[in-house]
Motif scaffolding. Sequence first.
Motif, PDB file in Angstrom:
ATOM      1  N   PHE A 110      32.057  32.069  40.806  1.00 19.45           N
ATOM      2  CA  PHE A 110      31.665  32.884  41.962  1.00 19.45           C
ATOM      3  C   PHE A 110      32.765  32.989  43.015  1.00 19.45           C
ATOM      4  O   PHE A 110      33.554  32.060  43.207  1.00 19.45           O
ATOM      5  CB  PHE A 110      30.409  32.302  42.624  1.00 19.45           C
ATOM      6  CG  PHE A 110      29.210  32.300  41.734  1.00 19.45           C
ATOM      7  CD1 PHE A 110      28.488  33.463  41.496  1.00 19.45           C
ATOM      8  CD2 PHE A 110      28.797  31.127  41.097  1.00 19.45           C
ATOM      9  CE1 PHE A 110      27.388  33.477  40.660  1.00 19.45           C
ATOM     10  CE2 PHE A 110      27.692  31.126  40.257  1.00 19.45           C
ATOM     11  CZ  PHE A 110      26.985  32.291  40.038  1.00 19.45           C
ATOM     12  N   TYR A 111      32.759  34.103  43.721  1.00 20.42           N
ATOM     13  CA  TYR A 111      33.594  34.276  44.913  1.00 20.42           C
ATOM     14  C   TYR A 111      32.886  33.595  46.082  1.00 20.42           C
ATOM     15  O   TYR A 111      31.645  33.499  46.106  1.00 20.42           O
ATOM     16  CB  TYR A 111      33.771  35.764  45.225  1.00 20.42           C
ATOM     17  CG  TYR A 111      34.663  36.497  44.246  1.00 20.42           C
ATOM     18  CD1 TYR A 111      35.956  36.847  44.604  1.00 20.42           C
ATOM     19  CD2 TYR A 111      34.211  36.832  42.975  1.00 20.42           C
ATOM     20  CE1 TYR A 111      36.787  37.515  43.717  1.00 20.42           C
ATOM     21  CE2 TYR A 111      35.029  37.501  42.084  1.00 20.42           C
ATOM     22  CZ  TYR A 111      36.313  37.838  42.455  1.00 20.42           C
ATOM     23  OH  TYR A 111      37.121  38.493  41.571  1.00 20.42           O
ATOM     24  N   ALA A 112      33.687  33.176  47.071  1.00 19.43           N
ATOM     25  CA  ALA A 112      33.103  32.491  48.232  1.00 19.43           C
ATOM     26  C   ALA A 112      32.011  33.337  48.883  1.00 19.43           C
ATOM     27  O   ALA A 112      30.965  32.818  49.298  1.00 19.43           O
ATOM     28  CB  ALA A 112      34.192  32.156  49.248  1.00 19.43           C
ATOM     29  N   PRO A 169      36.620  34.272  33.795  1.00 14.96           N
ATOM     30  CA  PRO A 169      35.742  35.429  33.620  1.00 14.96           C
ATOM     31  C   PRO A 169      34.457  35.232  34.408  1.00 14.96           C
ATOM     32  O   PRO A 169      34.038  34.094  34.654  1.00 14.96           O
ATOM     33  CB  PRO A 169      35.445  35.430  32.114  1.00 14.96           C
ATOM     34  CG  PRO A 169      36.535  34.643  31.503  1.00 14.96           C
ATOM     35  CD  PRO A 169      36.909  33.600  32.514  1.00 14.96           C
ATOM     36  N   TYR A 170      33.870  36.323  34.823  1.00 15.17           N
ATOM     37  CA  TYR A 170      32.616  36.201  35.565  1.00 15.17           C
ATOM     38  C   TYR A 170      31.747  37.422  35.321  1.00 15.17           C
ATOM     39  O   TYR A 170      32.260  38.492  34.996  1.00 15.17           O
ATOM     40  CB  TYR A 170      32.877  36.008  37.061  1.00 15.17           C
ATOM     41  CG  TYR A 170      33.546  37.156  37.776  1.00 15.17           C
ATOM     42  CD1 TYR A 170      32.794  38.195  38.340  1.00 15.17           C
ATOM     43  CD2 TYR A 170      34.927  37.217  37.896  1.00 15.17           C
ATOM     44  CE1 TYR A 170      33.408  39.244  39.006  1.00 15.17           C
ATOM     45  CE2 TYR A 170      35.549  38.273  38.563  1.00 15.17           C
ATOM     46  CZ  TYR A 170      34.781  39.273  39.108  1.00 15.17           C
ATOM     47  OH  TYR A 170      35.380  40.319  39.763  1.00 15.17           O
ATOM     48  N   PRO A 171      30.445  37.232  35.476  1.00 15.70           N
ATOM     49  CA  PRO A 171      29.563  38.379  35.340  1.00 15.70           C
ATOM     50  C   PRO A 171      29.529  39.175  36.630  1.00 15.70           C
ATOM     51  O   PRO A 171      29.491  38.598  37.710  1.00 15.70           O
ATOM     52  CB  PRO A 171      28.196  37.736  35.071  1.00 15.70           C
ATOM     53  CG  PRO A 171      28.270  36.418  35.770  1.00 15.70           C
ATOM     54  CD  PRO A 171      29.706  35.975  35.719  1.00 15.70           C
ATOM     55  N   MET A 224      30.507  41.331  31.774  1.00 14.29           N
ATOM     56  CA  MET A 224      31.528  40.340  32.117  1.00 14.29           C
ATOM     57  C   MET A 224      32.850  41.020  32.487  1.00 14.29           C
ATOM     58  O   MET A 224      33.185  42.079  31.977  1.00 14.29           O
ATOM     59  CB  MET A 224      31.774  39.400  30.933  1.00 14.29           C
ATOM     60  CG  MET A 224      30.590  38.510  30.584  1.00 14.29           C
ATOM     61  SD  MET A 224      30.119  37.376  31.917  1.00 14.29           S
ATOM     62  CE  MET A 224      31.511  36.213  31.868  1.00 14.29           C
ATOM     63  N   ARG A 225      33.568  40.347  33.386  1.00 15.88           N
ATOM     64  CA  ARG A 225      34.930  40.759  33.706  1.00 15.88           C
ATOM     65  C   ARG A 225      35.903  39.655  33.279  1.00 15.88           C
ATOM     66  O   ARG A 225      35.581  38.473  33.389  1.00 15.88           O
ATOM     67  CB  ARG A 225      35.098  40.969  35.226  1.00 15.88           C
ATOM     68  CG  ARG A 225      34.282  42.122  35.798  1.00 15.88           C
ATOM     69  CD  ARG A 225      35.038  42.774  36.937  1.00 15.88           C
ATOM     70  NE  ARG A 225      36.267  43.356  36.420  1.00 15.88           N
ATOM     71  CZ  ARG A 225      37.363  43.601  37.148  1.00 15.88           C
ATOM     72  NH1 ARG A 225      37.371  43.297  38.421  1.00 15.88           N
ATOM     73  NH2 ARG A 225      38.430  44.141  36.599  1.00 15.88           N
ATOM     74  N   PRO A 226      37.104  40.014  32.804  1.00 18.90           N
ATOM     75  CA  PRO A 226      38.114  39.002  32.474  1.00 18.90           C
ATOM     76  C   PRO A 226      38.636  38.335  33.737  1.00 18.90           C
ATOM     77  O   PRO A 226      38.563  38.916  34.823  1.00 18.90           O
ATOM     78  CB  PRO A 226      39.212  39.834  31.790  1.00 18.90           C
ATOM     79  CG  PRO A 226      39.050  41.216  32.331  1.00 18.90           C
ATOM     80  CD  PRO A 226      37.582  41.393  32.624  1.00 18.90           C
ATOM     81  N   GLY A 227      39.155  37.111  33.603  1.00 17.48           N
ATOM     82  CA  GLY A 227      39.669  36.373  34.760  1.00 17.48           C
ATOM     83  C   GLY A 227      40.842  37.093  35.417  1.00 17.48           C
ATOM     84  O   GLY A 227      41.753  37.579  34.728  1.00 17.48           O
ATOM     85  N   HIS A 228      40.821  37.167  36.759  1.00 18.85           N
ATOM     86  CA  HIS A 228      41.882  37.877  37.484  1.00 18.85           C
ATOM     87  C   HIS A 228      41.931  37.400  38.931  1.00 18.85           C
ATOM     88  O   HIS A 228      40.940  36.922  39.470  1.00 18.85           O
ATOM     89  CB  HIS A 228      41.635  39.388  37.456  1.00 18.85           C
ATOM     90  CG  HIS A 228      40.299  39.751  38.029  1.00 18.85           C
ATOM     91  ND1 HIS A 228      39.171  39.840  37.259  1.00 18.85           N
ATOM     92  CD2 HIS A 228      39.890  40.005  39.302  1.00 18.85           C
ATOM     93  CE1 HIS A 228      38.128  40.135  38.021  1.00 18.85           C
ATOM     94  NE2 HIS A 228      38.524  40.238  39.269  1.00 18.85           N
ATOM     95  N   THR A 229      43.088  37.574  39.526  1.00 17.00           N
ATOM     96  CA  THR A 229      43.263  37.364  40.964  1.00 17.00           C
ATOM     97  C   THR A 229      43.506  38.734  41.595  1.00 17.00           C
ATOM     98  O   THR A 229      44.327  39.508  41.116  1.00 17.00           O
ATOM     99  CB  THR A 229      44.480  36.457  41.217  1.00 17.00           C
ATOM    100  OG1 THR A 229      44.237  35.192  40.585  1.00 17.00           O
ATOM    101  CG2 THR A 229      44.712  36.245  42.712  1.00 17.00           C
ATOM    102  N   HIS A 230      42.734  39.021  42.656  1.00 14.98           N
ATOM    103  CA  HIS A 230      42.916  40.297  43.372  1.00 14.98           C
ATOM    104  C   HIS A 230      44.064  40.163  44.374  1.00 14.98           C
ATOM    105  O   HIS A 230      44.155  39.141  45.066  1.00 14.98           O
ATOM    106  CB  HIS A 230      41.675  40.634  44.199  1.00 14.98           C
ATOM    107  CG  HIS A 230      40.441  40.919  43.406  1.00 14.98           C
ATOM    108  ND1 HIS A 230      39.986  42.195  43.187  1.00 14.98           N
ATOM    109  CD2 HIS A 230      39.564  40.093  42.788  1.00 14.98           C
ATOM    110  CE1 HIS A 230      38.854  42.149  42.484  1.00 14.98           C
ATOM    111  NE2 HIS A 230      38.580  40.882  42.235  1.00 14.98           N
ATOM    112  N   ILE A 231      44.885  41.201  44.451  1.00 16.20           N
ATOM    113  CA  ILE A 231      45.951  41.232  45.464  1.00 16.20           C
ATOM    114  C   ILE A 231      45.986  42.626  46.096  1.00 16.20           C
ATOM    115  O   ILE A 231      46.042  43.627  45.381  1.00 16.20           O
ATOM    116  CB  ILE A 231      47.342  40.906  44.873  1.00 16.20           C
ATOM    117  CG1 ILE A 231      47.326  39.570  44.123  1.00 16.20           C
ATOM    118  CG2 ILE A 231      48.391  40.871  45.989  1.00 16.20           C
ATOM    119  CD1 ILE A 231      48.673  39.173  43.544  1.00 16.20           C
TER     120      ILE A 231
END
Length: 277
Positions: free
Chosen positions: A157-159, A192-194, A213-220
């Motif tokens: 989860f995101y904060a 990964p997260y739903p 599902m989404r693959p693991g990633h960092t947003h910039i």
Amino acid sequence: MTKTAQVELLDDVLSRYEGSQNPRLREITEAAIRHLHAFVEEVGLQRDEWFAGIQFLTATGQKCDDVRQEFILLSDTLGVSTLVEIVTHGGVEGSTENTVLGPFYVPGSPQRARGETMLVDPDEGDRVVIRGTVTDIDGNPIAGATLDCWQNATAGFYAVQQPEGQSAVNLRGIYTTDADGTYEIRTVRPVPYPIPSDGPAGDLLKAHGRGWMRPGHTHIWVRADGYKDLITHVFDAETAYLREDAVFGVRDSLVRRFEPDENGELATTFDVVLDKR
Ligand SMILES: [Fe+2]
């Protein structure tokens, strides 16, 4: 209705916009009407089906609140967000590709020093480093560019999704490039997260047997004076779901492999090329 009646109807509807004082709004509205009429004709839409669609969109709006944006999810899962990104970006050849913003961006992340971790809370995940240089299209370094970053914790989860379970600033941070355009981010390996599937957008995915599902990633989100904003992701090459991202956000040029660097840290290089405004 005969074909003629359908054409007459569309012509009549469009004619009501001839006096519009806003050319761009008129162009968008008329195109939406043309495509909507064509859609109804193509599928032979029945009255009860149209009403079901209205109820679906009503429920989509009702699912929205300050932190949940169901219309973004719907747009994302239909590929429209990615299409808009492609159309909007119009990037110069060689500039870094952009991708979807997603629903979890929160403005006002804390400023972080070069190399500081944006991990605030306990987390069992692998520690990783993302480093690179921000340049213009000619390779000139851009000093003072900011990289506004956010990602999920190893629990998925995101904060912003867990106001009780995570610090508000966990895995969020704004890094600034040095005089030579370089930056260094420390974080945990994204997982990964739903995407939220407990609303109308999720119901539609389930109705069609699609995953969420989404693959693991960092947003910039990269910003620099005189350059176009770049909203992008760094994807982990070893993550699951790279080929079945529920929101169609993956670009091959944004996939990176984390490997041990000379200090034994899992690291990857993500150089960023910005377009001039
Ligand atoms: Fe995300």
